[in-house]
Scaffold this active site. Structure first.
Site, mmCIF file in Angstrom:
data_model
loop_
_atom_site.group_PDB
_atom_site.id
_atom_site.type_symbol
_atom_site.label_atom_id
_atom_site.label_comp_id
_atom_site.label_asym_id
_atom_site.label_seq_id
_atom_site.Cartn_x
_atom_site.Cartn_y
_atom_site.Cartn_z
ATOM 1 N N CYS A 12 13.996 10.495 7.219
ATOM 2 C CA CYS A 12 13.759 10.259 8.563
ATOM 3 C C CYS A 12 15.040 10.270 9.504
ATOM 4 C CB CYS A 12 13.104 8.798 8.571
ATOM 5 S SG CYS A 12 14.191 7.462 7.860
ATOM 6 N N GLU A 59 9.568 1.401 10.965
ATOM 7 C CA GLU A 59 10.967 2.153 10.808
ATOM 8 C C GLU A 59 10.236 3.336 10.791
ATOM 9 O OE1 GLU A 59 13.108 4.896 9.836
ATOM 10 O OE2 GLU A 59 12.531 4.160 7.459
ATOM 11 N N GLU A 119 10.005 15.849 15.347
ATOM 12 C CA GLU A 119 10.451 16.010 13.925
ATOM 13 C C GLU A 119 9.910 16.705 13.067
ATOM 14 O OE1 GLU A 119 11.591 12.155 11.051
ATOM 15 O OE2 GLU A 119 9.611 12.086 11.863
ATOM 16 N N LYS A 145 0.953 -1.483 0.076
ATOM 17 C CA LYS A 145 -0.010 0.049 0.082
ATOM 18 C C LYS A 145 0.831 1.149 0.129
ATOM 19 C CE LYS A 145 -1.346 2.797 2.961
ATOM 20 N NZ LYS A 145 -1.406 3.843 2.397
#
Length: 491
Positions: free
Chosen positions: A292, A258, A391, A184
């Site tokens: 990331c 992750e 973040e 997906k």
């Protein structure tokens, strides 16, 4: 996510299920816009629960009653090499399309969306041929056959920032292990995901082995909780990862997560500024900092602080901002207007704190369309500030002074995250010793560059499990012990 009257040759209004392009069960679509211009790129169908169900059942049939469940490692490797060749033939157009979708500079896109997916398929094809899938161990009662078997049907959920390689980091080891997959992709990179379906079909991958169904959060939730899914592999935000991890825990389902990061680049008192600035593009600004592992906390020894702050600010101001298809451009746009507004919101957070703005701070004056933001640097940030804790996922740096090596490690580890990082020093052994003390999944000394042959993943809120390297195969294998007498053992 709306229907549109415009049509282009990039429209992808069907799903890749059971080896064929099939019509969706629903009518909802997503309009893809070019990040650098805001103009229409194409239209893609969005999945319903029924589409997810059809894809999962196709994957289950391919594993349980189709040819894939009976393949040898060598046979799977042959399929994977053909799949790699089909992707490599499409690499240039795929790289361009991803850059249009998410703003990734074309050189980087060529590496991560063009070359790397084929390379990963080739790597895991060779690794699986070398791995003993059965071994015999002596036991008190005779012997035990220890088998490695595929985990089953994998639900893979990939993000928009590196869509091709992050999807393949799940697909390649899963295929090698003998698992089947439902991928997906993210709607933010809706169009490039179907290149994999075209390539899989050209390579002759058996029906149902790889299924690709685009969808939003509802489709993702349906995939994660589907009763015929055996493992979930997810890359994305920590907030979504918590939800997926909780659901997989409830269902007692294998999961790899992750997730996000707030990594630290540590510049020691003997660091070389030129080396640091040369590596800053990969460490802190790679893919417009939509990465990331972005080292958005830049920790600097107090004795070198002003010098390094000035150098980082000059670096940020010197970046060439523009259309990512221009090879000279180093900073492209954010992937969407929504994400641009998120990044601008964090710049406002920095402006309203005690930090000092030394570069950037808004939208570039010479870009009148698209979702561009200036590379922005704040100095004198406290590690407790919001800008140092959360973040941003955009080119907004927080510079923080430290006293000595112990203080640097303490600040670096004072984070909910632990994914990337770097140490900059003229004494590599000293840098390695500092790197060993930072609680993070990956860290570089005087450079930061992902190694596809080594395990990658995070600690703390940055995730569970590892991708890449030979270690990634373990995530897609189950161990079975067959207790047998010596007479029953294979010769």
């Amino acid at each position: 996510m709306t229907a549109t009257a415009e049509h282009t040759d990039l429209d992808r209004t069907r799903f890749f299920i059971d080896g064929e392009w099939v019509e969706p069960r629903g009518s909802q679509t997503h309009e893809a816009l070019e990040a650098a211009t805001g103009e229409h790129l194409g239209t893609a169908a969005l999945a319903t629960d029924a589409d997810i169900d059809a894809a999962v059942h196709a994957a289950r049939r391919a594993l349980d009653s189709g040819p894939w469940g009976r393949t040898t490692a060598a046979e799977r490797a042959d399929y994977m090499h053909r799949f790699a060749a089909a992707l490599a033939a499409r690499a240039e157009s795929t790289s361009t399309l991803v850059s249009q979708e998410n703003g990734m500079p074309i050189g980087l896109s060529s590496a991560f969306n063009g070359a790397a997916p084929a390379g990963l398929l080739q790597m895991y094809a060779e690794l699986i041929k070398q791995l003993a899938l059965e071994e015999v161990r002596p036991s008190q009662a005779g012997a035990t056959i220890v088998r490695r078997e595929p985990v089953g049907v994998v639900g893979a959920i990939a993000p928009w920032n590196y869509p091709q390689v992050l999807a393949m980091m799940k697909i390649a080891p899963a295929l090698a292990a003998g698992a089947t997959i439902v991928l997906k992709p993210s709607p933010e990179t809706a169009l490039d995901s179907y290149v994999m379906g075209d390539a899989a079909k050209e390579a002759g991958l058996p029906p149902g082995v790889l299924n690709i169904v685009l969808g939003g959060r509802e489709a993702g939730a349906s995939l994660v909780s589907h009763p015929n899914i055996d493992k979930v592999a997810f890359t994305g935000s920590t907030a979504t990862g918590r939800i997926i991890g909780a659901e997989c825990g409830r269902l007692i389902r294998r999961v790899t997560l992750e997730l996000g990061g707030k990594s630290a680049a540590i510049f020691l008192d003997d660091g070389d500024v030129d080396t640091f600035i040369a590596g800053l593009g990969m460490a802190s600004f790679m893919n417009n900092s939509q990465t990331c592992t972005t080292q958005s906390r830049i920790l600097v020894a107090r004795s070198r602080y002003d010098e390094v702050v000035d150098a980082v600010a000059a670096y940020a101001r010197d970046q060439r901002i523009g259309n990512p298809l221009d090879p000279e451009v180093t900073i492209g746009p954010m992937a969407s207007e929504q994400h641009l507004n998120r990044v601008l919101g964090y710049i406002d957070v920095g402006r309203n704190s005690n930090a000092r703005l030394v570069a950037g701070g808004g939208r570039p004056a010479d870009q009148n369309r698209g979702w561009f933001v200036e590379p922005t640097v704040f100095a004198d940030v406290d590690n407790s500030d919001q800008l140092a804790r959360e973040e941003v996922f955009g080119p907004v740096m927080a510079m923080i002074p430290f006293n000595d090596d112990d203080d640097a490690v303490k600040i670096a580890n004072d984070s909910n995250y632990g994914l990337g990082g770097s140490v900059w020093t003229s004494d590599e052994e000293r840098g390695i010793n500092v790197a060993r003390r930072v609680r993070t999944g990956t860290i570089g000394v005087n450079y930061y560059l992902l190694d596809l042959g080594a395990p990658f993943g995070g600690m703390k809120d940055s995730g569970i499990g590892r991708e890449l390297g030979p270690e990634a195969l373990n995530s897609y294998l189950e161990y079975k012990s067959i207790y047998a007498s010596a007479a029953q053992l294979p010769s």
